[in-house]
Design an enzyme around this catalytic site. Structure first.
Site, mmCIF file in Angstrom:
data_model
loop_
_atom_site.group_PDB
_atom_site.id
_atom_site.type_symbol
_atom_site.label_atom_id
_atom_site.label_comp_id
_atom_site.label_asym_id
_atom_site.label_seq_id
_atom_site.Cartn_x
_atom_site.Cartn_y
_atom_site.Cartn_z
ATOM 1 N N LYS A 180 -27.751 -16.462 -3.084
ATOM 2 C CA LYS A 180 -27.434 -18.146 -2.406
ATOM 3 C C LYS A 180 -28.357 -18.490 -2.278
ATOM 4 O O LYS A 180 -29.151 -20.178 -2.257
ATOM 5 C CB LYS A 180 -25.902 -17.816 -2.584
ATOM 6 C CG LYS A 180 -25.386 -19.610 -2.609
ATOM 7 C CD LYS A 180 -24.595 -20.075 -1.802
ATOM 8 C CE LYS A 180 -25.267 -20.823 -0.734
ATOM 9 N NZ LYS A 180 -24.109 -21.783 0.231
ATOM 10 N N SER A 199 -18.974 -21.261 3.302
ATOM 11 C CA SER A 199 -17.862 -21.290 4.215
ATOM 12 C C SER A 199 -17.869 -23.347 3.859
ATOM 13 O O SER A 199 -17.063 -23.356 4.793
ATOM 14 C CB SER A 199 -18.280 -21.291 5.509
ATOM 15 O OG SER A 199 -18.365 -19.699 5.300
ATOM 16 N N ARG A 200 -19.070 -23.968 4.432
ATOM 17 C CA ARG A 200 -19.228 -25.818 4.098
ATOM 18 C C ARG A 200 -17.915 -26.267 2.245
ATOM 19 O O ARG A 200 -18.097 -27.320 2.062
ATOM 20 C CB ARG A 200 -20.261 -26.057 3.174
ATOM 21 C CG ARG A 200 -21.283 -25.549 4.526
ATOM 22 C CD ARG A 200 -21.961 -26.356 4.831
ATOM 23 N NE ARG A 200 -23.020 -26.425 6.629
ATOM 24 C CZ ARG A 200 -24.154 -25.092 6.658
ATOM 25 N NH1 ARG A 200 -24.517 -24.147 5.409
ATOM 26 N NH2 ARG A 200 -24.633 -25.240 7.625
ATOM 27 N N GLY A 216 -18.138 -14.264 -1.051
ATOM 28 C CA GLY A 216 -18.825 -13.629 -0.803
ATOM 29 C C GLY A 216 -19.013 -12.855 0.016
ATOM 30 O O GLY A 216 -20.466 -11.756 -0.304
ATOM 31 N N HIS A 217 -19.157 -13.162 1.255
ATOM 32 C CA HIS A 217 -19.368 -12.023 2.378
ATOM 33 C C HIS A 217 -18.596 -10.823 2.259
ATOM 34 O O HIS A 217 -19.233 -9.463 2.381
ATOM 35 C CB HIS A 217 -18.960 -12.603 4.308
ATOM 36 C CG HIS A 217 -19.477 -13.673 4.310
ATOM 37 N ND1 HIS A 217 -18.462 -15.399 4.710
ATOM 38 C CD2 HIS A 217 -20.893 -13.650 4.980
ATOM 39 C CE1 HIS A 217 -18.954 -16.103 4.718
ATOM 40 N NE2 HIS A 217 -20.946 -15.899 4.786
ATOM 41 N N HIS A 259 -16.024 -15.236 3.502
ATOM 42 C CA HIS A 259 -15.256 -15.738 2.009
ATOM 43 C C HIS A 259 -15.565 -14.445 1.515
ATOM 44 O O HIS A 259 -15.929 -13.301 1.896
ATOM 45 C CB HIS A 259 -15.161 -16.772 1.717
ATOM 46 C CG HIS A 259 -17.048 -17.001 1.293
ATOM 47 N ND1 HIS A 259 -17.697 -16.263 0.299
ATOM 48 C CD2 HIS A 259 -17.482 -18.089 2.192
ATOM 49 C CE1 HIS A 259 -18.957 -16.707 1.061
ATOM 50 N NE2 HIS A 259 -19.099 -17.629 2.534
ATOM 51 N N MET A 285 -21.898 -16.037 9.770
ATOM 52 C CA MET A 285 -21.670 -16.810 11.429
ATOM 53 C C MET A 285 -20.220 -16.942 11.134
ATOM 54 O O MET A 285 -20.339 -18.167 11.758
ATOM 55 C CB MET A 285 -22.201 -18.310 10.678
ATOM 56 C CG MET A 285 -23.968 -17.951 10.719
ATOM 57 S SD MET A 285 -24.902 -19.454 10.972
ATOM 58 C CE MET A 285 -24.053 -20.563 9.795
ATOM 59 N N GLY A 286 -19.573 -16.449 10.638
ATOM 60 C CA GLY A 286 -18.022 -16.334 9.977
ATOM 61 C C GLY A 286 -17.621 -16.958 9.396
ATOM 62 O O GLY A 286 -17.994 -17.564 7.924
ATOM 63 N N GLY A 306 -27.087 -13.027 1.178
ATOM 64 C CA GLY A 306 -26.681 -13.312 -0.321
ATOM 65 C C GLY A 306 -27.572 -13.609 -0.936
ATOM 66 O O GLY A 306 -28.446 -14.060 -0.570
#
Ligand code: PAF
Length: 279
Positions: A149, A186-187, A36-37, A34, A30-31, A147
């Site tokens: 996560k 991202s949060r 992780g992506h 970071h 979803m953009g 991921g």
């Protein structure tokens, strides 16, 4: 690297790749990308001839009171990162090209979508499964990268792929963590500096429970209490801590006799974070 905005353009472009016998990897996102992506993009680029990163903030997976409008959007930065890490195409579809105003067809997992995160985010997994199915049909990748996560999400996507016979290999990548142990998300950028420090207690709690498990502790309740105690102590608000079966994702109680994973969701300030650890 190309940025494409419609399914038609994407299909035209990927038809050439397929005709040349090249393999396609897909990283759905979803953009607000970071590290992780980027681990997912790097993995895909190392295993495929071409990597498509999809960037689409999917309204279907956000509840009414959730952060859809606030969700960070920065396509230029995301594109630069993707290019640097080996992506060949960014698919950033317009809303119109993904959802007709009369969209009526959805993918559900009736047994599992209402558990854990799904209990607190009604409709979330229906939104995730529907968009991932659409992205798989648009990209038709050989492999797709997610991921660990988002444990429940990853489990449900794998189940969808197996139940509906999508010809896609799902590859799961270990959770990327900040130095403190906090899972990258991202949060995390919504957290104040103090909240960010305190949020490391989620992983500390998981690690403490893991240590007890290694010391032969098998009570699901005791393991859950260790995690929630750690988060409470740091000022977080636990939403749920569950010990679940790795085979079925169903909750486990009492003495553990099969492979289990601890799932957790907690708020620090107004930010909701999730994490998990396989025992
Ligand atoms: O994990 C995410 O970022 C999203 O849920 C996904 C899989 C891209 C679907 O919108």
């Amino acid at each position: 690297m190309k940025i494409l905005n419609t399914i038609t353009d994407l299909r035209t472009e990927l038809a050439k790749t397929r005709k040349a016998g090249k393999s396609i990897g897909c990283v759905p996102t979803m953009g607000a990308l970071h590290e992780g992506h980027m681990a997912l993009v790097k993995k895909s680029a190392s295993q495929n001839d071409l990597t498509v990163v999809t960037i689409f903030v999917n309204p279907l997976q956000f509840g009414k009171n959730e952060d859809l409008d606030k969700y960070p959007r920065r396509l230029d930065d995301d594109a630069a990162l993707c290019e640097k890490h080996g992506a060949s195409i960014i698919f950033a579809p317009t809303m119109d090209s993904m959802y007709d105003t009369n969209h009526q067809t959805f993918v559900n997992n009736e047994a599992l979508e209402g558990l854990y995160c799904g209990k607190y985010r009604p409709g979330h997994f229906r939104g995730v499964l529907t968009v991932v199915a659409k992205l798989f049909l648009a990209v038709q990748p050989d492999a797709a990268y997610f991921g660990r996560k988002d444990y429940q999400q990853a489990f449900l996507i794998k189940k969808m792929v197996s139940d509906l016979n999508f010809p896609v290999k799902v590859v799961l990548i270990p959770t990327s963590r900040e130095k403190s142990g906090l899972a990258r998300s991202s949060r995390n950028e919504f957290l104040s500096p103090t909240e960010r420090t305190n949020a490391a207690s989620i992983y500390e709690g998981l690690c403490a429970a893991h240590e007890e498990y290694e010391d032969e502790e098998r009570s699901a309740e005791i393991l859950r209490t260790i995690v929630s105690g750690c988060i409470d102590h740091a000022g977080g608000k636990v939403q749920y801590v569950e010990v679940v079966s790795q085979k079925t994702l169903l909750p486990l109680q009492g003495e553990l006799t099969e492979k289990a994973t601890i799932l957790v969701a907690a708020h620090f300030g107004t930010t909701r974070l999730i994490d998990n650890l396989e025992l």
